[in-house]
Design a protein around this motif. Structure first.
Motif, PDB file in Angstrom:
ATOM      1  N   SER A 117       0.834  -1.207   0.000  1.00 39.45           N
ATOM      2  CA  SER A 117       0.000   0.000   0.000  1.00 39.45           C
ATOM      3  C   SER A 117       0.867   1.255   0.000  1.00 39.45           C
ATOM      4  N   ALA A 118       1.884   1.256   0.841  1.00 41.70           N
ATOM      5  CA  ALA A 118       2.740   2.446   0.956  1.00 41.70           C
ATOM      6  C   ALA A 118       3.531   2.715  -0.319  1.00 41.70           C
ATOM      7  N   ARG A 119       4.069   1.658  -0.920  1.00 40.01           N
ATOM      8  CA  ARG A 119       4.943   1.819  -2.083  1.00 40.01           C
ATOM      9  C   ARG A 119       4.224   1.601  -3.414  1.00 40.01           C
ATOM     10  N   ARG A 120       2.894   1.461  -3.364  1.00 38.78           N
ATOM     11  CA  ARG A 120       2.052   1.401  -4.568  1.00 38.78           C
ATOM     12  C   ARG A 120       2.458   0.243  -5.474  1.00 38.78           C
ATOM     13  N   LYS A 149       8.866   5.142  10.412  1.00 45.35           N
ATOM     14  CA  LYS A 149       7.535   5.694  10.598  1.00 45.35           C
ATOM     15  C   LYS A 149       6.889   5.078  11.855  1.00 45.35           C
ATOM     16  N   THR A 150       5.721   5.573  12.216  1.00 48.42           N
ATOM     17  CA  THR A 150       5.006   5.056  13.388  1.00 48.42           C
ATOM     18  C   THR A 150       3.904   4.100  12.950  1.00 48.42           C
ATOM     19  N   LYS A 201      -4.253   9.274  16.055  1.00 46.69           N
ATOM     20  CA  LYS A 201      -3.671  10.590  15.772  1.00 46.69           C
ATOM     21  C   LYS A 201      -2.181  10.500  15.434  1.00 46.69           C
ATOM     22  N   GLN A 202      -1.471   9.578  16.066  1.00 46.10           N
ATOM     23  CA  GLN A 202      -0.017   9.554  15.950  1.00 46.10           C
ATOM     24  C   GLN A 202       0.521   8.638  14.854  1.00 46.10           C
ATOM     25  N   SER A 203      -0.247   7.657  14.433  1.00 46.13           N
ATOM     26  CA  SER A 203       0.285   6.602  13.573  1.00 46.13           C
ATOM     27  C   SER A 203       0.302   6.986  12.091  1.00 46.13           C
ATOM     28  N   ASP A 204       1.344   6.517  11.407  1.00 48.23           N
ATOM     29  CA  ASP A 204       1.429   6.660   9.954  1.00 48.23           C
ATOM     30  C   ASP A 204       0.790   5.470   9.245  1.00 48.23           C
ATOM     31  N   PHE A 205       0.823   4.323   9.914  1.00 49.49           N
ATOM     32  CA  PHE A 205       0.173   3.107   9.415  1.00 49.49           C
ATOM     33  C   PHE A 205      -0.620   2.500  10.567  1.00 49.49           C
ATOM     34  N   ILE A 206      -1.869   2.179  10.316  1.00 46.10           N
ATOM     35  CA  ILE A 206      -2.717   1.601  11.352  1.00 46.10           C
ATOM     36  C   ILE A 206      -3.188   0.245  10.855  1.00 46.10           C
ATOM     37  N   SER A 231      -1.857  11.655   5.814  1.00 45.92           N
ATOM     38  CA  SER A 231      -0.812  10.861   5.164  1.00 45.92           C
ATOM     39  C   SER A 231      -0.835   9.399   5.630  1.00 45.92           C
ATOM     40  N   ALA A 232      -1.810   9.038   6.466  1.00 45.20           N
ATOM     41  CA  ALA A 232      -1.844   7.702   7.069  1.00 45.20           C
ATOM     42  C   ALA A 232      -2.469   6.670   6.134  1.00 45.20           C
ATOM     43  N   TYR A 233      -2.074   5.420   6.347  1.00 45.91           N
ATOM     44  CA  TYR A 233      -2.644   4.281   5.625  1.00 45.91           C
ATOM     45  C   TYR A 233      -3.329   3.360   6.625  1.00 45.91           C
ATOM     46  N   PHE A 234      -4.508   2.881   6.245  1.00 47.19           N
ATOM     47  CA  PHE A 234      -5.263   1.948   7.080  1.00 47.19           C
ATOM     48  C   PHE A 234      -5.182   0.557   6.471  1.00 47.19           C
ATOM     49  N   ILE A 235      -4.778  -0.423   7.288  1.00 44.73           N
ATOM     50  CA  ILE A 235      -4.619  -1.811   6.845  1.00 44.73           C
ATOM     51  C   ILE A 235      -5.524  -2.698   7.684  1.00 44.73           C
ATOM     52  N   ASN A 236      -6.335  -3.535   7.026  1.00 47.98           N
ATOM     53  CA  ASN A 236      -7.222  -4.444   7.762  1.00 47.98           C
ATOM     54  C   ASN A 236      -6.960  -5.892   7.379  1.00 47.98           C
TER      55      ASN A 236
END
Length: 322
Positions: A117-120, A149-150, A201-206, A231-236
């Motif tokens: 997801s981050a690097r497309r 990153k966080t 609030k703090q995470s770059d990837f959740i 700028s965050a990405y959500f991963i499930n």
């Protein structure tokens, strides 16, 4: 003496079922991909002594009330939200699942989905296959860094812990939220507990790794996405029902968050016309969290062993506490 009858709701690897075939007569739904129809499942359950089920099979009171001989249901998954545990308890049925054996494989997939997801990655692969690569530019398909990153992990069970170990190899700062604190993980891995809203609030990837419960259903909603960085990405890699998909679509399309990676959906299989599958910054997978050959065969063997033990009046290896 007639052997007990076991019905399996999907075609599985024959060799993995050897422990079960030694003590029972086994029949399987013939398809690997298409789920066993409810009517067929009801017919087979009515005469079965045991069922080996998938997450897509609803094992509920109406089914169990017409299945007087069933002693055990073994679910080919860690989760068991497809099984009515109260109904199983009422009918004296042992429910088993497959914890631990898929921890590392699922953590691999979760981190792979985060990185893709981050690097497309999928978008870039499709870019070439669609004939769009006609030149090079310094920001062509530029994504986001993962290192330093966080990472926010929601659901710090065994898979969450394994994911945190991988993140530390990328020098990530790791926050986690869980029903209870994990002092051992904090000490060994250097992860930090955070309240849910603070983590958002703090995470770059959740990464969502929670089980599906009344408390976690729709926990990722409009309010949650509003709190995330744009700028965050959500991963499930948990359950689709933990997410309000309309709110996620709105968050991605309006730029509230940068993108998402989804291995699960509320309704599976997901339609290719589902709004989330149409977005270039949403990476989608068909619920393959534990889908390595080695892990899936180990899960099959564990289910077979659990059923064989219960049918011989022995305790199951991995029962669900009813």
């Amino acid at each position: 003496m007639t052997k007990p009858y076991v019905y399996i709701t999907r075609k599985l690897d024959e060799a993995s079922l050897t422990p079960l075939k030694e003590v029972a007569h086994v029949e399987m739904w013939p398809s690997e991909d298409e789920p066993c129809p409810r009517e067929e499942l009801e017919t087979q359950a009515a005469k079965a002594d045991a069922l080996l089920t998938m997450l897509s099979d609803q094992i509920d009171e109406p089914l169990l009330s017409k299945a007087p001989n069933i002693k055990v249901v073994a679910n080919l998954a860690v989760g068991y939200d497809n099984i009515d545990l109260e109904a199983a308890k009422k009918h004296g049925i042992t429910v088993c699942h497959t914890p631990d054996v898929l921890t590392e494989s699922t953590a691999d997939l979760a981190f792979a989905l985060l990185m893709a997801s981050a690097r497309r990655i999928v978008e870039a692969s499709d870019w070439i296959k669609d004939g769009n690569w006609t030149g090079w530019g310094p920001l062509l398909l530029a994504g986001a860094d993962v290192h330093h990153k966080t990472l926010g992990i929601v659901g710090m069970g065994s898979i969450g812990t394994a994911l945190a170990k991988r993140a530390k190899g990328f020098n990530m700062n790791v926050l986690y939220h869980n029903r209870s604190r994990k002092p051992e993980a904090e000490a060994q891995l250097g992860v930090t507990y955070a309240a849910f809203e603070e983590l958002l609030k703090q995470s770059d990837f959740i990464v969502c790794l929670t089980p599906l419960t009344p408390e976690t259903k729709d926990m990722f909603n409009e309010k949650a996405f509003d709190l995330m960085k744009n700028s965050a990405y959500f991963i499930n890699v948990s359950r689709g029902q933990t997410v309000n998909e309309d709110a996620l679509y709105e968050a991605v399309t309006t730029g509230k968050i940068a993108g998402a990676g989804l291995d699960v959906f509320r309704q599976e299989p997901v339609s290719p016309s589902h709004p989330l599958t149409t977005l270039p910054n949403v990476t989608v997978l068909p619920h393959i969290g534990s889908a390595s050959v080695e892990t899936r065969k180990t899960m099959m063997r564990l289910c077979a062993e659990n059923i064989a033990l219960v049918l011989q009046d022995e305790p199951a290896k991995t029962p669900v506490r009813l």
